[in-house]
Design a protein around this motif. Sequence first.
Motif, short mmCIF file in Angstrom:
data_model
loop_
_atom_site.label_atom_id
_atom_site.label_comp_id
_atom_site.label_asym_id
_atom_site.label_seq_id
_atom_site.Cartn_x
_atom_site.Cartn_y
_atom_site.Cartn_z
N TYR A 42 0.84 -1.18 0.00
CA TYR A 42 0.00 0.00 0.00
C TYR A 42 0.88 1.25 0.00
O TYR A 42 2.02 1.22 0.49
CB TYR A 42 -0.92 -0.01 1.22
N PRO A 43 0.41 2.35 -0.58
CA PRO A 43 1.26 3.54 -0.76
C PRO A 43 1.93 4.04 0.51
O PRO A 43 3.06 4.54 0.47
CB PRO A 43 0.27 4.58 -1.31
N GLU A 44 1.27 3.90 1.66
CA GLU A 44 1.82 4.42 2.91
C GLU A 44 2.89 3.51 3.52
O GLU A 44 3.54 3.90 4.49
CB GLU A 44 0.70 4.62 3.94
N GLU A 45 3.08 2.33 2.97
CA GLU A 45 3.96 1.33 3.58
C GLU A 45 5.41 1.53 3.12
O GLU A 45 5.97 0.76 2.36
CB GLU A 45 3.45 -0.07 3.28
N THR A 46 6.01 2.58 3.64
CA THR A 46 7.33 3.01 3.16
C THR A 46 8.47 2.13 3.67
O THR A 46 9.59 2.24 3.16
CB THR A 46 7.58 4.46 3.59
N ASN A 313 -3.12 -3.98 12.31
CA ASN A 313 -1.99 -3.52 11.51
C ASN A 313 -0.71 -3.64 12.32
O ASN A 313 -0.74 -3.87 13.53
CB ASN A 313 -2.22 -2.08 11.03
N GLU A 325 4.82 4.24 15.57
CA GLU A 325 4.70 4.47 14.13
C GLU A 325 3.92 3.33 13.49
O GLU A 325 4.21 2.16 13.71
CB GLU A 325 6.09 4.54 13.49
N ARG A 326 2.92 3.69 12.70
CA ARG A 326 2.17 2.67 11.95
C ARG A 326 2.96 2.24 10.73
O ARG A 326 3.47 3.08 9.98
CB ARG A 326 0.81 3.23 11.55
N THR A 328 1.94 -0.90 8.57
CA THR A 328 1.07 -1.39 7.51
C THR A 328 -0.25 -0.64 7.53
O THR A 328 -0.64 -0.05 8.54
CB THR A 328 0.82 -2.90 7.61
N HIS A 329 -0.94 -0.68 6.41
CA HIS A 329 -2.16 0.11 6.25
C HIS A 329 -3.25 -0.71 5.58
O HIS A 329 -3.94 -0.23 4.69
CB HIS A 329 -1.86 1.39 5.47
#
Length: 369
Positions: A42-46, A313, A325-326, A328-329
């Motif tokens: 997912y896009p937020e999973e940097t 998550n 800090e999160r 996975t999304h």
Amino acid sequence: MNRFATVLVITLAFLACKNETEQNSNFNDISEPVTEKDSLIYPEETHFKSIRQVTFGGDNAEAYWSFDDRKLVFQSNNAKWNVDCDQMFLMNANETFTDSKAPPMLSTGKGRTTCAYFLPDNKHIIYASTHLGGEECPDTPLRKNGKYIWPIYDSYDIFVADLEGNIVKQLTTEKGYDAEPTVSPKGDKIVFTSTRSGDLELYTMNIDGSDVKQITNELGYDGGAFFSPDGSKLIFRSSRPKTDEEIKAYKDLLAEGLVEPTEMELYICNADGSELRQLTDLGNANWSPFFHPSGDKVLFSSNFEAERGFPFNLYLIDIDGKNLERVTHGETFDAFPVFSNDGKYLAFSSNRNNGGGRDTNLFIAEWQD
């Protein structure tokens, strides 16, 4: 069954052959997965540089690396692999398995198994099994008095098996639940959960099962423990009933071999049990913690942001409880994160890419800080 129930069924199922040719786990040698790598992130999973799905079907979880990072052992209830409940399977780190391609099974195929872990020689595993208490899969109650529950089978004991699936030693013989074993990265100790004191406490023992020591002694379920990379600390999940009502409810369930897993926080202590302290205070279920390779952070699964029990998550937190800090999304379930020993890869379980069904599969991601 609604999604909340589905998630709890999945987590309940995870509570806890023959040798194949050695292959290098270099990801450059891994064939492409069925889906494109980028579509699984997912896009937020940097923190994920790349990711690949390694199982396709059934409920698959608790994938733990061999000390040389070439293999993983995991549990699955995939009925198309001819099992009726969780059994232990072996895979090379660069393999992929589908309904029609089953990995070699390392457990006996009898009873229910949980929490396999490699020993330092990379030629043996430990795992917990109920097979001495009966060859059939034990019943798995899901609810009691309207609440979700986990069974704590008193027939669980911890065994050592080779990579041919032969049991070579039984490590525990005490009456009651002995399960959830994991091994120190130093290769000298095993931590596990047991009811031998009358409560669910953590214990350590030597690799050969000797020198058993009780680590925790407070009322509540202490479980799912892992050592820090240097073997000096333990991170684990725990319930801590406080009020008279909570204490009675906990003890009544435990007397029936049950626990309620919906309220758990993370605790950390030295490997000998000293300097025990609570790490999280987030509410809901915080569990399946694993140390970051630095030893300064912990990666864990939580539904503390959820209103109806899901999604779960992955989150990072410093071992002083700061900088949450999160990671996975997802919208359903991400859990059981386990770093490779070299710190380059993360194995975890997820409902992503399951077509909206109930399958929980294993994924391996390249990690970047």
